[in-house]
Enzyme design. Structure first.
Site, PDB file in Angstrom:
ATOM      1  CE  LYS A 117      -3.841   2.080   2.659  1.00  0.00           C
ATOM      2  NZ  LYS A 117      -4.715   1.933   3.851  1.00  0.00           N
TER       3      LYS A 117
ATOM      4  CB  SER B 129      -8.081   3.761   3.057  1.00  0.00           C
ATOM      5  OG  SER B 129      -7.186   3.094   3.928  1.00  0.00           O
TER       6      SER B 129
ATOM      7  CB  SER C  46      -8.374   0.861   5.804  1.00  0.00           C
ATOM      8  OG  SER C  46      -9.072   2.081   5.876  1.00  0.00           O
TER       9      SER C  46
END
Lengths: 484, 485, 95
Positions: free
Chosen positions: A76, A151, A175
């Site tokens: 990420k 997210s 997330s």
């Protein structure tokens, strides 16, 4: 090959029937082909990946390979990577090249995993749909007109679309788990403090926790084992012996007590989601588990408490982005205050700014007790609810998300509707407990539904085994979206 | 202008940089004077993703301070973020302690003034807390911009907050000096005020006696005791004048300009500040156990206050002497070593030599007592030779000079080489006295007639005849004996 | 409760985020919706509850006082918007 488990990939690499360069090239080519439509990656590092793959092949040949050596990975874009830009999906950091590696990144480098690139996300990990990205939304591979959740949307999409076998994420209010649910992959957020936050760009420090995405609980266990571990550079990192999170896999589920919070099943969940969850619970009963109703009476307060604590911490955490030492600085400005105001107004997106403003307000003079302190007290009540529930059960189960993936744009102009999507996941972060989402069925439009499993503190190995047991008996995690 | 009608109320906030090797939350060096930003680590410049880890050395020093002022060491204290934007504050917040500081309460007794008017005053402390220092903005011109050096960012500070107990600039300075002595005494701060290691902020207000506290103004960053005195005196007069002219004091933060001797408002503080304190989620509560406190207490040196009392009780020294001799641990150690060598009876002469000749020489040469060319043992030997009558006090200064300049290192050898020995041979002295009596019948007669002064003239003659080597006291005795007095 | 436009401007200034004329109203509306959600918290009596600032009830770990960092200024300043002579440059700072 793209469907092989990490274990099988490692075996093939070690047997020499496959090289890491071949495997890496295969996934890089898939990214080249599919990323333009899915937008899962912000940055792809072909040269770096191939160099790492060659090094991994040498290591395999030398017989010093570990479980993940030579296997492709995506991070990420919230994890700092030395020499490769780290954007947090923000204009603020669009050109930021970190001078150091996050702890998680160096751990996985040391394990020999091959990083292909950095995945899309909601800006500064603030969002539940991946629409708040400076680089545009990532698309759900099951239906590209829909959101993948957020997210950590890009990591979920990358694993779901088989652009990479495993990916890291972070989970502050859901997330990892929520995008895992919406894209049909497995994702785990461990107990707060298990994965070092060093080099993970902070959103809400007391809630943020690194996590793992894989196609199965077994894969997640391998990735988490490599990510986790004590790091003296993070004061909140828990001083514990390193764990093998695969150690409990395969233990029978007979006698397992699954707690079902009545508040999670009362209302708010879409019918299609409920049907899939009910079926999954029935599957567990067939595997010998028993279900027991538990209560989390304060869980409904998790969202309001979260939307005080997280923005408060964020408003402070994001103060360092001031255009002085790195990051976006406005091209034109007057005095110092103007430079700050313009650089930050231009560098941050709308949702990030909103949360900074909410956080600034709740911490400001005269409001601290009514908001921040009150939220911290609710946080304790929520944690105590979980503690009471765990006297009656071994794990807690429920939906990860109240709905399946929704169309891009549907909720993006209504922050509160967006916030309510995390109703089942947020309480887990407030308490600091481990949580996992695994694909357990489909809802409307054949879209994936995720079952959330919540464990007691440091009970990740059991949580992974409970998911693994389900995956041994079902095929939901093997479903693959049809892609061009 | 009628200062008598006003009561002055002063509280001090002192920032002492702790003399740790590394910073409070990072492993960067705290050494002074490095190239700009060369000692600003990833944590210090607040790169995205970095995190603080607390330095044990900084906590240890805070405990030492708390013990030294007889304060409570908080078993649990909490680091908080103080949020504000400033370019020398890289994170946009300062990590400090707010609701739960590490040191609570405590007191310091200071000697104010000199001579007859001197008095002891006890100043109470509110708290002392750990926090990080900010960087520096350099104001010389870079094409109309300022340059930021973050080497100092993250240097550990102990902010020491007093109660508003002081009633004059003199008391404030005495308190600041006492703390300055104390922090060096317990070795937690180098006390270098030019380099900013010890900085004072003064909260000053005035009121008519009996009225509630007046509105205070805070004078920031006073880095010498002289400026502290001047700034407070100026501020007191300004506030009195303002009120007497019908004005009101507005709460404000001001800076002292040493060139004009005036205080002025800080422009950067004009914005109403709202620091939005909250517990730093990157740090856990600081827990200090009884065992750690006990270990630290056991390793504490004797403190200046206790030492002063002991000097007074054991050796009968005056308050002035004890304050001067405990101005630093090195001075006190020097004094104690000298007395140990010279004997208890010589404590006062040792004190006099240290506070007089030695202090003057050190001051002139800008040297510390720790590297004085004259050792405590040498000074003790010198004092001993004066006490036993071998040399006179005047000759003693010559011996000291020789020791200081390195002309000699052994007191007796210097006395011999320079012929400074007093006449101790009674026979020789009696012979000289007889000669002098014979040569001065007039003085003898006057003395016998009851004129005491005449004896002085005879003593002078004997001293002259002995070329200064006779012991005046002994001369006196012999003269009186011979004159049958 | 609801915020006023002046409060929004004030917190934007505290947060050093310039708020354009057109943005203020939309920001105010959205913040008020969010605070509508947050207000649910106030219904609970928490007078007997200890605030929880951290998931684990553990003490701060301490680092030994040793220098572990070397000079990496050049690497750190490579990403800086404006530097000169090793200093970060900003618009004139006024004390």
């Amino acid at each position: 090959m793209i469907e092989a488990s990490l274990k099988d990939l490692a075996a093939a690499l070690r047997a020499g029937t496959l090289s890491s360069v071949e495997l890496t090239t295969l996934f890089l080519d898939r990214i080249d082909a599919l990323n333009p439509s899915l937008n899962a990656f912000i940055t792809v590092d072909r040269d770096g990946a191939l160099a790492a793959a060659r090094a991994a092949d040498a290591r395999i040949a030398a017989g010093t390979a570990g479980a993940l050596t030579g296997i492709p990975l995506a991070h990420k874009d919230v994890f700092c990577t030395e020499g490769l830009r780290t954007t947090c999906a923000s204009k603020m950091l669009a050109d930021f090249v970190s001078p150091y590696d996050a702890h998680v990144v160096s751990q996985l480098k040391a394990a020999g995993a091959v990083m292909l690139g950095k995945t899309n996300m909601d800006e500064y990990a603030m969002g539940s749909s991946n629409e708040n990205s400076h680089f545009g939304p990532a698309k759900n591979p099951w239906d590209a007109t829909r959101v993948p959740g957020g997210s950590s949307g890009g990591s979920a999409v990358a694993v779901a679309a088989r652009l990479v076998p495993m990916a890291t994420g972070t989970d502050t209010g859901g997330s990892v788990r929520q995008p895992a649910a919406l894209t049909g992959v497995t994702g785990i957020k461990p107990t707060y403090g298990v994965v070092s936050r060093y080099g993970m760009i902070a959103y809400a420090s007391s809630l943020d926790q690194g996590g793992a995405f894989g196609r199965s609980a077994e894969d997640c266990a391998l990735l988490l084992s490599a990510m986790a571990g004590f790091d003296p550079r993070d004061s909140t990192s828990v001083e514990r012996e390193a764990e093998d999170y695969s150690r409990a896999l395969g233990q029978p589920l007979a006698g397992l007590r699954i707690g079902l919070p009545k508040e999670f099943f009362a209302e708010g969940m879409d019918d299609d989601v409920r049907a899939a969850i009910d079926a999954a619970l029935e599957q567990y009963r067939q595997l010998g588990a028993t279900t027991v109703e538990v209560s989390l009476p304060n869980a409904k307060l998790a969202i309001p408490a979260y939307y005080v604590i997280a923005p408060a911490e964020a408003s402070s955490n994001l103060s360092r982005f001031d255009g002085v030492r790195y990051g976006h600085r406005a091209a034109e400005y007057g005095d110092l205050a103007d430079m700050y105001g313009k650089s930050r107004a231009q560098g941050f997106g709308a949702e990030v700014k909103r949360r900074i403003l909410v956080g600034t307000y709740v911490l400001s003079h005269g409001y601290y007790d009514a908001y921040y302190l009150q939220a911290q007290k609710l946080r304790r009540l929520i944690a105590e609810d979980f503690a009471a529930a765990f006297t009656q059960c071994d794990v807690i189960a429920g939906p990860t998300s109240p709905t399946v993936a929704w169309p891009i744009g549907e909720k993006s102009d209504d922050p509160v509707q967006m916030y309510l999507q995390d109703i089942y996941t947020i309480a887990v972060n407030l308490a600091g407990l481990p949580g996992l989402s695994l694909p357990c069925g489909t809802g409307a439009g054949d879209l994936p539904v995720g079952l959330q499993l919540i464990g007691n503190y440091f009970d990740e190995a059991r949580l992974l085994n409970v998911a693994h047991g389900f995956q041994q008996a079902t095929d939901w995690h093997r479903r693959t979206p049809a892609l061009g | 202008m009628s200062r008598q009608n006003w009561e002055v109320v002063i509280g001090l906030e002192i920032h002492a940089q702790l003399n740790t090797a590394s910073k409070i939350f990072s492993g960067a060096s705290t050494a002074f004077g490095a190239e700009a930003n060369a000692q600003a680590s990833a944590v210090d410049i607040a790169l995205p993703g970095v995190l603080p880890v607390l330095n044990r050395g900084a906590v240890e020093r805070a405990i030492r301070f708390g013990l030294a002022i007889d304060a409570e060491i908080a078993p649990k204290s909490v680091f908080a973020r103080k949020n504000y934007f400033y370019p020398d504050l890289p994170k946009g917040y300062q990590i400090s302690q707010f609701e739960l500081p590490v040191v609570v309460g405590g007191e310091v007794t200071v000697r104010v003034g000199e001579g007859e008017a001197a008095y002891d005053k006890t100043i109470h402390l509110t708290r002392a807390h750990l926090e990080e220092d900010a960087g520096k903005s350099l104001h010389e011109d870079f094409h109309g911009m300022s340059g930021i050096d973050l080497n100092r960012a993250g240097t550990p500070l102990l902010e020491i907050v007093s109660e508003p107990d002081m009633r004059s600039a003199a008391e404030a300075v005495a308190y600041a000096r006492a703390l300055h002595t104390l922090v060096r005494w317990i070795d937690i701060c180098d006390g270098n005020m030019q380099e900013g290691s010890f900085r004072c902020d003064a909260n000053v207000s005035v009121r008519r006696p009996g009225e509630p506290l007046g509105t205070r103004r805070e004078i920031k960053n006073l880095n010498s005791f002289r400026f502290l005195q001047q700034a407070i005196d100026y501020e007191i007069q300004w506030q009195i004048d303002t009120i007497e002219d019908g004005g009101k004091i507005q709460q404000a933060t001001v800076l002292f300009d040493p060139d004009t001797g005036e205080t002025r408002m800080m422009r950067s503080k004009e914005d109403a500040h709202d620091y939005r304190y909250f517990p730093d989620p990157d740090l856990l509560p600081l827990m200090i156990g009884e065992d750690w406190i006990a270990r630290t207490r056991a390793a504490m040196p004797e403190l200046p206050g206790a030492m002063r009392a002991r000097f007074e009780a054991d050796w009968g020294l005056s308050a002035y002497d004890t304050v001067t001799l405990t101005v630093s641990r090195d001075t006190a150690a020097y004094f104690e070593a000298a007395v140990a060598a010279a004997g208890d009876a010589q404590a006062k002469p040792c004190a006099n030599w240290i506070m007089g000749e030695l202090a003057a020489r050190l001051n002139k040469a800008e040297r510390d007592i720790a590297d004085s060319p004259v050792s405590p043992a040498q000074l003790a030997a010198l004092v001993g030779r004066i006490a036993d009558g071998t040399i006179s006090n005047n000759a003693g200064k010559k011996v000291f000079d020789a020791l200081w300049n390195g002309a000699g290192s052994e007191v007796d050898a210097i006395i011999a080489a320079e012929g400074l020995k007093q006449m101790s041979d009674t026979g020789e002295l009696e012979r000289i006295v007889d000669e002098v009596l014979a040569a001065n019948p007039k003085s003898v007669e006057e003395f016998r007639a009851g004129k005491e002064k005449a004896l002085n003239a005879l003593v002078g003659q004997v001293m002259k005849a002995s070329r200064g080597k006779a012991n005046p006291a002994q001369v006196n005795t012999v003269l009186r004996a011979k004159l049958g007095a | 409760m609801s915020l006023s436009i002046d409060e929004v401007r004030h917190i934007a200034r505290l947060a050093r985020i310039e708020l354009g004329e057109g943005e203020a109203q939309d920001t105010l509306d959205k913040l008020n919706n969010i605070f509508g959600l947050i207000e649910q918290m106030q219904a609970v009596d928490t007078s007997q509850v200890e605030p929880m600032s951290h998931p684990q009830d553990v003490a701060q770990r301490l680092r030994d006082d040793i220098v572990t960092e070397s000079d990496r200024r050049d690497a750190y300043q490579r990403v800086a918007p404006q530097v000169e002579a090793g200093l970060y440059l900003v618009p004139k700072v006024i004390e």
